[in-house]
Design a protein around this motif. Structure first.
Motif, PDB file in Angstrom:
ATOM      1  N   ASN A   1       0.831  -1.202   0.000  1.00 28.04           N
ATOM      2  CA  ASN A   1       0.000   0.000   0.000  1.00 28.04           C
ATOM      3  C   ASN A   1       0.868   1.256   0.000  1.00 28.04           C
ATOM      4  OD1 ASN A   1      -2.511   1.296   0.033  1.00 28.04           O
ATOM      5  ND2 ASN A   1      -2.575   1.382   2.244  1.00 28.04           N
TER       6      ASN A   1
ATOM      7  N   SER B   1      -4.959   8.270  -1.496  1.00 25.17           N
ATOM      8  CA  SER B   1      -4.979   7.059  -0.678  1.00 25.17           C
ATOM      9  C   SER B   1      -6.394   6.632  -0.316  1.00 25.17           C
ATOM     10  CB  SER B   1      -4.150   7.254   0.592  1.00 25.17           C
ATOM     11  OG  SER B   1      -4.667   8.318   1.359  1.00 25.17           O
TER      12      SER B   1
ATOM     13  N   THR C   1      -6.114  -3.197 -11.148  1.00 23.22           N
ATOM     14  CA  THR C   1      -4.989  -2.538 -10.497  1.00 23.22           C
ATOM     15  C   THR C   1      -3.793  -2.615 -11.429  1.00 23.22           C
ATOM     16  OG1 THR C   1      -3.718  -2.366  -8.457  1.00 23.22           O
ATOM     17  CG2 THR C   1      -4.260  -4.589  -9.198  1.00 23.22           C
TER      18      THR C   1
ATOM     19  N   ASN D   1      -1.115  11.839  -5.525  1.00 25.00           N
ATOM     20  CA  ASN D   1      -1.557  10.501  -5.137  1.00 25.00           C
ATOM     21  C   ASN D   1      -2.819  10.597  -4.304  1.00 25.00           C
ATOM     22  OD1 ASN D   1       0.828   9.794  -6.352  1.00 25.00           O
ATOM     23  ND2 ASN D   1       1.821   9.100  -4.490  1.00 25.00           N
TER      24      ASN D   1
ATOM     25  N   GLU E   1       1.607   3.501  -2.101  1.00 23.98           N
ATOM     26  CA  GLU E   1       1.099   4.703  -2.774  1.00 23.98           C
ATOM     27  C   GLU E   1      -0.393   4.905  -2.521  1.00 23.98           C
ATOM     28  OE1 GLU E   1       3.378   6.550  -4.059  1.00 23.98           O
ATOM     29  OE2 GLU E   1       4.960   5.038  -4.121  1.00 23.98           O
TER      30      GLU E   1
ATOM     31  N   GLY F   1      -4.658   5.739  -5.580  1.00 22.81           N
ATOM     32  CA  GLY F   1      -3.281   5.255  -5.611  1.00 22.81           C
ATOM     33  C   GLY F   1      -2.335   6.246  -6.247  1.00 22.81           C
TER      34      GLY F   1
ATOM     35  N   GLN G   1      -2.645   2.490  -2.850  1.00 26.58           N
ATOM     36  CA  GLN G   1      -3.397   1.700  -3.820  1.00 26.58           C
ATOM     37  C   GLN G   1      -4.448   0.782  -3.206  1.00 26.58           C
ATOM     38  OE1 GLN G   1      -0.072   1.522  -3.200  1.00 26.58           O
ATOM     39  NE2 GLN G   1       0.815  -0.394  -3.898  1.00 26.58           N
TER      40      GLN G   1
ATOM     41  N   ARG H   1       1.077   0.898  -9.269  1.00 27.50           N
ATOM     42  CA  ARG H   1       0.472   1.055  -7.954  1.00 27.50           C
ATOM     43  C   ARG H   1      -0.710   2.034  -7.924  1.00 27.50           C
ATOM     44  NH1 ARG H   1       5.866   0.890  -7.752  1.00 27.50           N
ATOM     45  NH2 ARG H   1       6.136   3.071  -7.283  1.00 27.50           N
ATOM     46  N   HIS H   2      -1.645   1.843  -8.852  1.00 23.86           N
ATOM     47  CA  HIS H   2      -2.898   2.571  -8.795  1.00 23.86           C
ATOM     48  C   HIS H   2      -4.047   1.603  -9.061  1.00 23.86           C
ATOM     49  CE1 HIS H   2      -2.012   2.685 -13.111  1.00 23.86           C
ATOM     50  NE2 HIS H   2      -3.222   3.157 -13.364  1.00 23.86           N
ATOM     51  N   THR H   3      -5.264   2.029  -8.729  1.00 26.96           N
ATOM     52  CA  THR H   3      -6.422   1.153  -8.776  1.00 26.96           C
ATOM     53  C   THR H   3      -7.601   1.887  -9.406  1.00 26.96           C
ATOM     54  OG1 THR H   3      -5.669   0.059  -6.752  1.00 26.96           O
ATOM     55  CG2 THR H   3      -7.960  -0.273  -7.355  1.00 26.96           C
TER      56      THR H   3
END
Length: 128
Positions: A36, A102, A67, A100, A38, A86, A40, A71-73
């Protein structure tokens, strides 16, 4: 293989990222675990999770999740709303920033039917 025990059974969809996993149960709840760094996992922290946690924003009625390697969703709800969170260093969240996130934010406008992620980009199909 090991069966995940923390969140039970009845999984409908799963997506794997760089070092994290996301899954939707048949009741429409979204579950996330792994790295986690970033944000994500979308739980408003940067703390890794070794067991599945339920998404804290957006409630239930999730229908698709993806995903990415960077590191993004992205996730789509049954009402067609598109949510992202993310890493956003290349603007891959589509919110006109490079900040970013969270915690999940909803992308404004339209009804979305499918989403996929690349290394530092996001693709989605919009119906209207």
């Amino acid at each position: 293989p090991v069966q995940t025990i923390a969140a039970g059974t009845n999984w409908a969809q799963v997506a794997c990222g760089y070092f994290n996993t996301l899954a939707i149960k048949t009741d429409g709840t979204l579950w996330l675990w792994g790295q986690n760094s970033e944000g994500q996992l979308g739980d408003n922290t940067l703390v890794n999770k070794s067991s599945p946690i339920q998404a804290i924003t957006g409630g239930t009625n999730w229908k698709q999740v993806a995903t990415g390697c960077a590191r993004h969703t992205v996730a789509i709800k049954t009402n067609g709303s598109l949510w992202v969170w993310g890493l956003n260093s290349s603007g891959q969240l589509g919110d006109t920033t490079i900040d970013n996130k969270s915690s999940p934010i909803m992308v404004s406008g339209g009804t979305w039917t499918q989403a996929a992620l690349g290394t530092a980009n996001t693709f989605a199909i919009k119906v209207n």
